[in-house]
Design an enzyme around this catalytic site. Structure first.
Site, mmCIF file in Angstrom:
data_model
loop_
_atom_site.group_PDB
_atom_site.id
_atom_site.type_symbol
_atom_site.label_atom_id
_atom_site.label_comp_id
_atom_site.label_asym_id
_atom_site.label_seq_id
_atom_site.Cartn_x
_atom_site.Cartn_y
_atom_site.Cartn_z
ATOM 1 N N HIS A 111 0.902 -1.198 -0.010
ATOM 2 C CA HIS A 111 0.117 0.211 -0.015
ATOM 3 C C HIS A 111 0.872 1.374 -0.082
ATOM 4 O O HIS A 111 0.764 1.915 -0.884
ATOM 5 C CB HIS A 111 -0.898 -0.042 1.101
ATOM 6 C CG HIS A 111 -1.632 1.296 1.481
ATOM 7 N ND1 HIS A 111 -2.327 1.960 0.462
ATOM 8 C CD2 HIS A 111 -1.735 2.115 2.440
ATOM 9 C CE1 HIS A 111 -2.910 3.048 0.926
ATOM 10 N NE2 HIS A 111 -2.286 3.071 2.115
ATOM 11 N N HIS B 81 4.062 7.014 5.106
ATOM 12 C CA HIS B 81 2.615 7.815 5.721
ATOM 13 C C HIS B 81 1.953 6.980 6.794
ATOM 14 O O HIS B 81 1.345 7.525 7.780
ATOM 15 C CB HIS B 81 1.780 8.197 4.733
ATOM 16 C CG HIS B 81 0.916 7.034 4.006
ATOM 17 N ND1 HIS B 81 1.265 6.234 3.051
ATOM 18 C CD2 HIS B 81 -0.287 6.939 4.419
ATOM 19 C CE1 HIS B 81 0.427 5.496 2.678
ATOM 20 N NE2 HIS B 81 -0.838 5.653 3.651
ATOM 21 N N GLU C 280 1.479 5.899 12.648
ATOM 22 C CA GLU C 280 0.373 5.357 13.208
ATOM 23 C C GLU C 280 0.336 3.995 13.573
ATOM 24 O O GLU C 280 -0.299 3.317 14.399
ATOM 25 C CB GLU C 280 -0.794 5.693 12.252
ATOM 26 C CG GLU C 280 -2.215 5.836 13.004
ATOM 27 C CD GLU C 280 -3.279 6.209 12.111
ATOM 28 O OE1 GLU C 280 -3.246 6.359 10.860
ATOM 29 O OE2 GLU C 280 -4.378 6.305 12.555
ATOM 30 N N ASP C 281 0.820 3.171 12.656
ATOM 31 C CA ASP C 281 0.615 1.596 12.681
ATOM 32 C C ASP C 281 1.907 0.861 13.118
ATOM 33 O O ASP C 281 1.806 -0.351 13.010
ATOM 34 C CB ASP C 281 0.275 1.135 11.237
ATOM 35 C CG ASP C 281 -1.266 1.761 10.884
ATOM 36 O OD1 ASP C 281 -1.850 2.131 11.767
ATOM 37 O OD2 ASP C 281 -1.407 1.752 9.589
ATOM 38 N N ASP D 260 -3.228 8.560 -1.174
ATOM 39 C CA ASP D 260 -3.797 7.278 -0.228
ATOM 40 C C ASP D 260 -4.972 6.858 -0.197
ATOM 41 O O ASP D 260 -5.277 5.760 -0.558
ATOM 42 C CB ASP D 260 -3.780 7.851 1.184
ATOM 43 C CG ASP D 260 -3.900 6.956 2.291
ATOM 44 O OD1 ASP D 260 -3.563 5.669 2.204
ATOM 45 O OD2 ASP D 260 -4.622 7.515 3.259
HETATM 46 MN MN MN Z 1 -2.582 4.763 4.014
#
Ligand code: MN
Length: 506
Positions: free
Chosen positions: A47, A71, A75-76, A143
């Site tokens: 992705h 990106h 966050e992940d 995105d």
């Molecule tokens: Mn994304």
């Protein structure tokens, strides 16, 4: 596209050092996301890699591409912002932080309905996040585009939810940035998931129509090419086919009668400069009969998002109606790529000026971005601001209205003739006695449609009426009318009081 393809692609766009940086970013992101899977079963890293590929295809600057690869890391994964800053510099870290803040603001909005005024707070966060750097918006669009392209792996209810959000927030956003090509891609994909039956129906209607008109259109094309060559005009010509979604929208406005739609295919002529564009327009009008009410000069009067082009619709001797769009190379670039074109990897000038905060360097007609940045700065300092107002400015659907002089005004969808009148001048509005839409008298309750020509009729004895409150929808018109009515009633009161005094004196 795998990591190697992307690095190869990058080498043809950026310098050696940039390609090495990109390799490094891919390494970091791949390690960080290792073990994570997408709904499709693929490794998660596919992705961010596709997002980066899209940003390269849009010819964005290298910092945006690096931020695209990274990106989702903050966050992940275990990656923290400070690490990104150490490895890739402040700018990249800043962009990733912005994208992360947008997703966090969004995940707070469980339902689409939460875009309504109740979630001012989330929206404020989102606006502040994007307001700091416009490139954050562009990365978000890349995105979203990739997520829409892979939406088939999502469960049904999620597909609809994401598609609706794309249609209502991200496609209008792309439009506001004048990124026409991206807007169309997002709309087509959303439409397909939102109303699959209508998508299929409209698509096959469009295809059968195109087959029918193709031959006639080819002869027009040949005729025009020959004539322009005879005139020794340098040009390039191609055609653009109406998107399925925009045909669907337009069919609704012509009671489903496709015969009334004249721009299924538009022929596009790209000329070397503006003078040549007007020359081409003259040639077309000499060759065919122009439908005068459909000549649009978006060069003299660009659309609010900065779009420029000359449009004309003509009728051939055989009765064929064809739309032409004439523009320069630069106008074409800007119409397709919009704001993204300003961050071209070759044009570091604007990017640098932009980074240094020289906001005036942003393209004209994108003043709302400047407003947004000023607001974000103010909000950052803890000063109050009206998030709702900015939501309206950013996401609401706008329509374009023509004055009798040919000036273009943009108004929110759902506006009435009196909104238009107040927009021109409140003194004019106060004397309104009636209105003509496209040459015909209409009541004040008429809802303005995109492209309407509106003439406000006035009379010296006319004055604002309390019932007008039902026929204004913009806050500007409402406020002006309220003031006029209160002045008016005060005036009446004075007359009554005066008469009262005079009676008493007797
Ligand atoms: Mn994304």
């Amino acid at each position: 596209m795998n990591a190697n393809d992307i690095i190869t692609l990058a080498k043809s766009h950026y310098g050696e050092n940039e390609a090495i940086e990109l390799e490094h970013a891919i390494e970091v992101a791949t390690k960080a996301h290792s073990g994570q899977k997408r709904k499709s079963g693929e490794d998660y890293i596919t992705h961010p890699l596709q997002v980066a590929a899209i940003l390269i295809e849009w010819e964005m600057d290298i910092d945006s591409v690096l931020a695209g690869v990274l990106h989702d890391t903050v966050e992940d994964t275990d990656i923290v912002l400070e690490q990104l800053e150490t490895f890739f510099g402040r700018d990249v870290a800043f962009l990733v932080d912005g994208v992360t803040k947008v997703s966090q603001a969004r995940s707070g909005m469980r339902e689409l309905s939460s875009y309504l005024p109740t979630t001012k707070d989330n929206l404020a966060k989102l606006l502040i996040a994007v307001g700091q750097d416009v490139r954050v918006l562009i990365i978000k669009l890349a995105d979203r585009l990739h997520n829409m392209r892979t939406l088939n792996h999502m469960p049904h209810d999620k597909q609809k939810k994401i598609a609706r959000e794309t249609m209502e927030v991200f496609a209008p956003l792309a439009d506001r940035l004048n990124m026409g090509r991206v807007r169309v891609q997002l709309e087509e994909l959303s439409f397909k998931y939102l109303v699959p039956s209508e998508f299929i129906k409209t698509k096959s209607l469009l295809e059968s129509r195109l087959k029918k008109s193709q031959r006639k259109l080819n002869s027009v094309r040949r005729e025009v090419i020959k004539r322009l060559e005879d005139e020794k005009i340098e040009f390039k010509m191609d055609g653009r086919v109406k998107s399925v979604y925009s045909l669907y929208k337009k069919l609704d406005r012509v009671d489903g009668d496709i015969d009334r739609i004249h721009d299924l295919i538009a022929l596009r002529i790209i000329a070397k400069d503006l003078d040549t564009c007007y020359l081409v327009l003259g040639v077309l009008h000499d060759l065919y009969t122009p439908l005068f009410e459909r000549i649009k000069d978006y060069v003299a009067q660009p659309k609010p998002n900065g779009y420029q082009s000359l449009h004309t619709t003509v009728q051939t001797s055989t009765g064929q109606v064809v739309e032409f769009q004439v523009r320069t190379r630069e106008m074409h670039e800007y119409a397709e790529r919009g704001l993204a074109a300003s961050f071209h990897y070759n044009e570091t000038k604007l990017t640098d000026a932009y980074k240094q905060g020289t906001l005036a360097e942003l393209p004209a007609d994108l003043s709302w971005i400047k407003d947004l940045q000023l607001t974000a700065a103010r909000a950052g300092k803890g000063q109050a601001f009206d998030a709702e107002k900015f939501r309206m400015n950013l996401f609401s659907d706008r329509i374009f209205i023509y004055s009798p002089k040919g000036d273009i005004y943009d108004l929110p969808r759902g506006s009435f003739p009196l909104d238009f009148a107040y927009r021109i001048h409140s003194d004019l509005a106060a004397r309104t006695s009636g209105c003509k839409i496209n040459g015909a008298m209409k009541p004040f309750s008429y809802e303005l449609q995109h492209g309407d020509h509106v003439e406000i009729l006035t009379s010296k004895t006319a004055s604002p009426k309390p019932t007008w409150k039902n026929f204004v929808s913009t806050s500007h018109a409402k406020e002006k009318l309220r003031l006029q009515l209160s002045r008016e009633s005060r005036g009446i009161l004075e007359v009554v009081t005066d008469r009262f005094r005079r009676t008493r004196k007797k």
